[in-house]
Design an enzyme around this catalytic site. Sequence first.
Site, mmCIF file in Angstrom:
data_model
loop_
_atom_site.group_PDB
_atom_site.id
_atom_site.type_symbol
_atom_site.label_atom_id
_atom_site.label_comp_id
_atom_site.label_asym_id
_atom_site.label_seq_id
_atom_site.Cartn_x
_atom_site.Cartn_y
_atom_site.Cartn_z
ATOM 1 N N ILE A 146 13.272 -8.246 6.541
ATOM 2 C CA ILE A 146 13.056 -6.830 6.835
ATOM 3 C C ILE A 146 11.666 -6.532 6.260
ATOM 4 C CG2 ILE A 146 14.350 -6.193 4.728
ATOM 5 C CD1 ILE A 146 15.127 -3.554 6.033
ATOM 6 N N SER A 147 10.790 -5.906 7.051
ATOM 7 C CA SER A 147 9.419 -5.698 6.601
ATOM 8 C C SER A 147 9.364 -4.815 5.361
ATOM 9 C CB SER A 147 8.589 -5.034 7.707
ATOM 10 O OG SER A 147 8.555 -5.828 8.871
ATOM 11 N N GLN A 148 8.297 -4.987 4.607
ATOM 12 C CA GLN A 148 8.044 -4.139 3.430
ATOM 13 C C GLN A 148 7.882 -2.685 3.905
ATOM 14 O OE1 GLN A 148 4.587 -5.446 1.279
ATOM 15 N NE2 GLN A 148 4.486 -3.571 0.084
#
Length: 217
Positions: free
Chosen positions: A63-65
Amino acid sequence: MEDTFKHKGLREKLVDGIREKGIKNNAVLSAMSRVPRHLFMDNGFINFAYSDRAFPIGAGQTISQPYTVAFQTDCLQLKRFAKVLEVGTGSGYQAAVLCELGVTLYTIERQRELYEKAQKLLPSLGYHPQFFFGDGYKGLPTYGPFDGIIVTAGATTIPQDLVKQLVVGGRMVIPVGTTQHQVMKVVIRESENEYSVEERGDFLFVPMLPGVAGQNR
Ligand code: SAH
């Protein structure tokens, strides 16, 4: 698992931190303050959901930052009711942020497990993008053209098939580089046959891969 007062408090702090890191787009920040990120992560990681970090979500993906989600979304310069394509549904978190902004969203994923999980989770939270299982390098020619395209995996080059699916004046935000390092590029379709590219800093994403997982091309 629900969204509690405690989660909301942690989320406000996370959003304050992203603002301090330089994101000024209030529409994006307020969308992020409404999306319960902890519900997009496996149980083991719930305590980390409101730290500004990327996390594993299964199938070797992340999951992206949150800062990166804010940055990419800001780069799209979206208008309400814009038609947007996301490449790399992953956990569905970025998709939820886009839905909060009131866009019509199409999202595509090449890992079946993630595609299926997001397809269940997002509608249960009130988010209704159209889900596709397939190769984002090809985009969705029959559903385009799009006002915005957001690619959430690192590509080696700018995929020409995707550029062609932008409306004139539309923007694609895509990290381009090696597997170790990418530069965020904003590709603007200037006319039928011309596009410009702006560079917006260094990032690190999981790689954009060809075809769908588990099958040869
Ligand atoms: N937007 C996601 C980020 C997930 S990481 C989120 O908010 O959680 C990037 C995702 O891109 C991974 O799920 C990966 O499987 C997917 N991906 C990589 N190459 C792809 C391609 N060619 N087509 C579609 N999805 C792709």
